[in-house]
Design a protein around this motif. Structure first.
Motif, PDB file in Angstrom:
ATOM      1  N   GLY A 240     164.922  67.679  46.136  1.00  0.00           N
ATOM      2  CA  GLY A 240     164.963  67.847  47.597  1.00  0.00           C
ATOM      3  C   GLY A 240     164.104  69.240  47.871  1.00  0.00           C
ATOM      4  O   GLY A 240     163.068  68.954  48.734  1.00  0.00           O
ATOM      5  N   ALA A 241     164.392  70.133  47.377  1.00  0.00           N
ATOM      6  CA  ALA A 241     163.571  71.764  47.735  1.00  0.00           C
ATOM      7  C   ALA A 241     161.981  71.468  47.114  1.00  0.00           C
ATOM      8  O   ALA A 241     161.356  72.049  47.810  1.00  0.00           O
ATOM      9  N   ALA A 242     161.803  70.695  46.339  1.00  0.00           N
ATOM     10  CA  ALA A 242     160.209  70.654  45.607  1.00  0.00           C
ATOM     11  C   ALA A 242     159.733  69.417  46.182  1.00  0.00           C
ATOM     12  O   ALA A 242     158.309  69.116  45.553  1.00  0.00           O
ATOM     13  N   ALA A 243     160.381  68.480  46.927  1.00  0.00           N
ATOM     14  CA  ALA A 243     159.541  67.126  47.067  1.00  0.00           C
ATOM     15  C   ALA A 243     158.328  67.017  47.631  1.00  0.00           C
ATOM     16  O   ALA A 243     157.316  66.293  47.016  1.00  0.00           O
ATOM     17  N   ASN A 244     157.739  68.060  48.471  1.00  0.00           N
ATOM     18  CA  ASN A 244     156.430  68.085  49.077  1.00  0.00           C
ATOM     19  C   ASN A 244     155.665  68.512  47.843  1.00  0.00           C
ATOM     20  O   ASN A 244     154.513  67.789  47.706  1.00  0.00           O
ATOM     21  N   ASP A 245     155.877  69.391  47.035  1.00  0.00           N
ATOM     22  CA  ASP A 245     154.972  69.963  45.988  1.00  0.00           C
ATOM     23  C   ASP A 245     154.996  68.574  44.769  1.00  0.00           C
ATOM     24  O   ASP A 245     153.593  68.454  44.227  1.00  0.00           O
ATOM     25  N   LEU A 246     155.935  67.981  44.688  1.00  0.00           N
ATOM     26  CA  LEU A 246     155.878  66.958  43.822  1.00  0.00           C
ATOM     27  C   LEU A 246     154.996  65.934  44.032  1.00  0.00           C
ATOM     28  O   LEU A 246     154.186  65.057  43.325  1.00  0.00           O
ATOM     29  N   GLN A 247     155.215  65.394  45.440  1.00  0.00           N
ATOM     30  CA  GLN A 247     154.492  64.165  45.848  1.00  0.00           C
ATOM     31  C   GLN A 247     153.023  64.518  45.930  1.00  0.00           C
ATOM     32  O   GLN A 247     152.172  63.672  45.746  1.00  0.00           O
ATOM     33  N   HIS A 248     152.783  66.071  46.218  1.00  0.00           N
ATOM     34  CA  HIS A 248     151.467  66.517  46.265  1.00  0.00           C
ATOM     35  C   HIS A 248     150.697  66.145  44.815  1.00  0.00           C
ATOM     36  O   HIS A 248     149.576  65.714  44.835  1.00  0.00           O
ATOM     37  N   ILE A 249     151.341  66.512  43.875  1.00  0.00           N
ATOM     38  CA  ILE A 249     150.706  66.031  42.423  1.00  0.00           C
ATOM     39  C   ILE A 249     150.403  64.572  42.476  1.00  0.00           C
ATOM     40  O   ILE A 249     149.290  64.176  42.095  1.00  0.00           O
ATOM     41  N   VAL A 250     151.004  63.828  42.845  1.00  0.00           N
ATOM     42  CA  VAL A 250     150.923  62.488  42.719  1.00  0.00           C
ATOM     43  C   VAL A 250     149.946  61.947  43.686  1.00  0.00           C
ATOM     44  O   VAL A 250     148.911  61.030  43.320  1.00  0.00           O
ATOM     45  N   ASP A 251     149.773  62.537  44.805  1.00  0.00           N
ATOM     46  CA  ASP A 251     149.043  62.101  46.000  1.00  0.00           C
ATOM     47  C   ASP A 251     147.398  62.653  45.595  1.00  0.00           C
ATOM     48  O   ASP A 251     146.505  61.705  45.954  1.00  0.00           O
ATOM     49  N   THR A 252     147.330  63.677  44.692  1.00  0.00           N
ATOM     50  CA  THR A 252     145.934  63.970  44.385  1.00  0.00           C
ATOM     51  C   THR A 252     145.631  63.644  42.841  1.00  0.00           C
ATOM     52  O   THR A 252     144.244  63.960  42.676  1.00  0.00           O
ATOM     53  N   PHE A 253     146.434  62.700  42.249  1.00  0.00           N
ATOM     54  CA  PHE A 253     145.798  62.130  41.054  1.00  0.00           C
ATOM     55  C   PHE A 253     144.868  61.098  41.399  1.00  0.00           C
ATOM     56  O   PHE A 253     144.764  60.236  41.871  1.00  0.00           O
ATOM     57  N   LYS A 254     143.528  61.364  40.476  1.00  0.00           N
ATOM     58  CA  LYS A 254     142.721  60.529  40.724  1.00  0.00           C
ATOM     59  C   LYS A 254     141.727  60.475  39.422  1.00  0.00           C
ATOM     60  O   LYS A 254     141.969  61.124  38.700  1.00  0.00           O
ATOM     61  N   LEU A 255     141.143  59.223  39.315  1.00  0.00           N
ATOM     62  CA  LEU A 255     140.443  58.998  38.215  1.00  0.00           C
ATOM     63  C   LEU A 255     138.908  59.378  38.302  1.00  0.00           C
ATOM     64  O   LEU A 255     138.418  58.979  39.429  1.00  0.00           O
ATOM     65  N   LEU A 256     138.133  60.065  37.548  1.00  0.00           N
ATOM     66  CA  LEU A 256     136.939  60.561  37.779  1.00  0.00           C
ATOM     67  C   LEU A 256     135.861  59.567  37.029  1.00  0.00           C
ATOM     68  O   LEU A 256     136.317  58.847  36.020  1.00  0.00           O
TER      69      LEU A 256
END
Length: 198
Positions: free
Chosen positions: A182-198
């Motif tokens: 709960g306390a880290a949810a935004n940071d953890l979701q940010h990792i997923v949201d910024t994952f992309k293939l180059l």
């Protein structure tokens, strides 16, 4: 009056720039090479090869280089860890052959998909079988379809984003003990949201 405004501006501008720099410094960028195990860790391979994927992770986290054995047997290509709670981590698994139609990995079937990756994180299979809630979704980034998952279990919460490019599977997993999620949810979701293939 103009002098006072100029003085205030000269004080305020550096403060604003510092705040902006701090906001940018909230996250670091990870670039993954998805190298084969034979060239992993600087053994062979092309030193000028460009990265194959990227994501952003909290600035306080540390990169951990997986061993050649982890790369060869579990497919772990890159990993970042929260030093204050090493159980909170993000890692990327790359697998070389996706099958001609991606059916081999059944990316739309949560259980089959996660079973394929359970060897890289033994708690993953337990979380899947003990799940109190499982969410699935899809997103598209630069023409590539990503299959996104969230698994809630009593012990861990897993967030994942999985995609295929050029016959290779790229799977990002973000793991957190449920009590810390709960306390880290935004940071953890940010990792997923910024994952992309180059």
């Amino acid at each position: 009056m103009a002098r006072r405004e100029a003085l205030l501006a000269s004080i305020a501008l550096p403060l604003l720039m510092q705040q902006s720099a701090q906001a940018d410094a909230e996250y670091n960028k990870f670039f993954g090479m998805a190298s084969p195990p034979t060239s992993y860790g600087g053994y062979g391979g092309n030193a000028n090869e460009s990265p194959k994927y990227t994501f952003e992770y909290p600035a306080g986290w540390k990169q951990e280089v997986p061993s050649k054995v982890e790369k060869g047997t579990q497919g772990i290509d890159g990993r970042v860890v929260n030093p204050r709670s090493k159980d909170q981590r993000a890692f990327v698994i790359t697998l070389t052959r996706a099958g001609e139609d991606n059916a081999r990995f059944q990316l739309t079937d949560t259980e089959s998909t996660f079973a394929s990756f359970a060897g890289a994180d033994y708690d993953l299979q337990d979380a899947l079988s003990d799940a109190t809630n499982t969410e699935k979704g899809e997103s598209e980034k630069e023409g590539i379809k990503f299959f996104n998952y969230k698994i809630d279990s009593p012990a861990y919460v897993y967030l994942s984003s999985i995609a295929v490019k050029d016959g290779k599977v790229f799977a990002l997993f973000v793991r957190s003990p449920s009590r810390l999620y709960g306390a880290a949810a935004n940071d953890l979701q940010h990792i997923v949201d910024t994952f992309k293939l180059l």
